[in-house]
Design a protein around this motif. Sequence first.
Motif, PDB file in Angstrom:
ATOM      1  N   GLN A  16       0.815  -1.211   0.000  1.00 36.06           N
ATOM      2  CA  GLN A  16       0.000   0.000   0.000  1.00 36.06           C
ATOM      3  C   GLN A  16       0.853   1.268   0.000  1.00 36.06           C
ATOM      4  O   GLN A  16       0.437   2.295  -0.549  1.00 36.06           O
ATOM      5  CB  GLN A  16      -0.981  -0.039   1.167  1.00 36.06           C
ATOM      6  N   GLY A  20      -0.928   2.642  -2.886  1.00 33.97           N
ATOM      7  CA  GLY A  20      -2.113   3.216  -2.258  1.00 33.97           C
ATOM      8  C   GLY A  20      -3.005   2.147  -1.659  1.00 33.97           C
ATOM      9  O   GLY A  20      -2.717   0.950  -1.741  1.00 33.97           O
ATOM     10  N   ALA A  23      -8.694  -1.925  -1.893  1.00 37.11           N
ATOM     11  CA  ALA A  23     -10.090  -2.116  -1.507  1.00 37.11           C
ATOM     12  C   ALA A  23     -10.450  -3.594  -1.410  1.00 37.11           C
ATOM     13  O   ALA A  23     -11.200  -3.998  -0.525  1.00 37.11           O
ATOM     14  CB  ALA A  23     -11.005  -1.432  -2.518  1.00 37.11           C
ATOM     15  N   HIS A  41      -7.309  -4.726  -6.158  1.00 39.85           N
ATOM     16  CA  HIS A  41      -8.169  -3.647  -6.636  1.00 39.85           C
ATOM     17  C   HIS A  41      -7.984  -2.463  -5.702  1.00 39.85           C
ATOM     18  O   HIS A  41      -8.297  -2.556  -4.506  1.00 39.85           O
ATOM     19  CB  HIS A  41      -9.632  -4.106  -6.657  1.00 39.85           C
ATOM     20  N   ARG A  42      -7.460  -1.383  -6.258  1.00 40.90           N
ATOM     21  CA  ARG A  42      -7.265  -0.173  -5.461  1.00 40.90           C
ATOM     22  C   ARG A  42      -8.608   0.513  -5.276  1.00 40.90           C
ATOM     23  O   ARG A  42      -9.503   0.365  -6.097  1.00 40.90           O
ATOM     24  CB  ARG A  42      -6.275   0.751  -6.171  1.00 40.90           C
ATOM     25  N   ASP A  43      -8.744   1.277  -4.211  1.00 43.32           N
ATOM     26  CA  ASP A  43     -10.040   1.903  -3.953  1.00 43.32           C
ATOM     27  C   ASP A  43     -10.150   3.308  -4.526  1.00 43.32           C
ATOM     28  O   ASP A  43     -11.126   3.986  -4.292  1.00 43.32           O
ATOM     29  CB  ASP A  43     -10.363   1.891  -2.454  1.00 43.32           C
ATOM     30  N   GLN A  44      -9.168   3.723  -5.314  1.00 44.03           N
ATOM     31  CA  GLN A  44      -9.255   5.049  -5.923  1.00 44.03           C
ATOM     32  C   GLN A  44      -8.465   5.081  -7.222  1.00 44.03           C
ATOM     33  O   GLN A  44      -7.516   4.337  -7.392  1.00 44.03           O
ATOM     34  CB  GLN A  44      -8.722   6.116  -4.973  1.00 44.03           C
ATOM     35  N   ASP A  45      -8.900   5.946  -8.121  1.00 41.92           N
ATOM     36  CA  ASP A  45      -8.157   6.128  -9.361  1.00 41.92           C
ATOM     37  C   ASP A  45      -6.950   6.997  -9.082  1.00 41.92           C
ATOM     38  O   ASP A  45      -6.928   7.800  -8.149  1.00 41.92           O
ATOM     39  CB  ASP A  45      -9.035   6.803 -10.417  1.00 41.92           C
ATOM     40  N   SER A  46      -5.922   6.820  -9.888  1.00 38.24           N
ATOM     41  CA  SER A  46      -4.704   7.581  -9.725  1.00 38.24           C
ATOM     42  C   SER A  46      -4.028   7.698 -11.083  1.00 38.24           C
ATOM     43  O   SER A  46      -4.086   6.778 -11.888  1.00 38.24           O
ATOM     44  CB  SER A  46      -3.768   6.857  -8.744  1.00 38.24           C
ATOM     45  N   THR A  47      -3.410   8.818 -11.325  1.00 31.44           N
ATOM     46  CA  THR A  47      -2.650   8.950 -12.556  1.00 31.44           C
ATOM     47  C   THR A  47      -1.311   8.245 -12.425  1.00 31.44           C
ATOM     48  O   THR A  47      -0.671   7.926 -13.407  1.00 31.44           O
ATOM     49  CB  THR A  47      -2.413  10.431 -12.886  1.00 31.44           C
ATOM     50  N   ARG A  51      -5.572   1.126 -11.368  1.00 28.30           N
ATOM     51  CA  ARG A  51      -6.592   0.785 -10.367  1.00 28.30           C
ATOM     52  C   ARG A  51      -6.530  -0.694 -10.010  1.00 28.30           C
ATOM     53  O   ARG A  51      -6.816  -1.085  -8.888  1.00 28.30           O
ATOM     54  CB  ARG A  51      -7.973   1.161 -10.885  1.00 28.30           C
TER      55      ARG A  51
END
Length: 163
Positions: A16, A20, A23, A41-47, A51
């Motif tokens: 993490q 990040g 989820a 599966h990440r819990d937020q979008d990121s540039t 995800r």
Amino acid sequence: MITWQELPQQVRAAVQRNVGPIASATPVTGGQNNDFAAILHRDQDSTEHPRTLFCKGVKGVSLRMRWLRNEITAGKLAAGIAPDVVFAADVGDWLVVGFEHVCGRPADLTPGSVDLPLVATTVDKIAALPATGLRPLRNRWSGGNWWAKTAAEYPDQGSISRP
């Protein structure tokens, strides 16, 4: 194979820190050379990070850890062909690696398969890549009886004989 929740807390924290918050995790059961493999599966979008990513890890210094380190190197050398290496972290006696998640299936290598031309094209692309920084196997295995040393260190890996 262990699940995301069964991983040591410090290993989950290292993942993490690199990508990040996670989820959810979907276990991957097809591999045999890892102690942990999952689609995270990440819990937020990121540039900065995808995800969804494929993550796997091994515990303890072993041939499996060496193989996973080789995957990191291969992924970097075959950029654009192999899934990108998102991160790699040594955490205590664990090596955990996150890769770009790619949906797919194993290639069908039976005679006449429609996959064979694609496999041949990919092998040709790999053959054309420079292998900067890699030592030839003859140099890496010189300096003693490598096969006997490996058999002595890893007796549970089955019969190892020089080809």
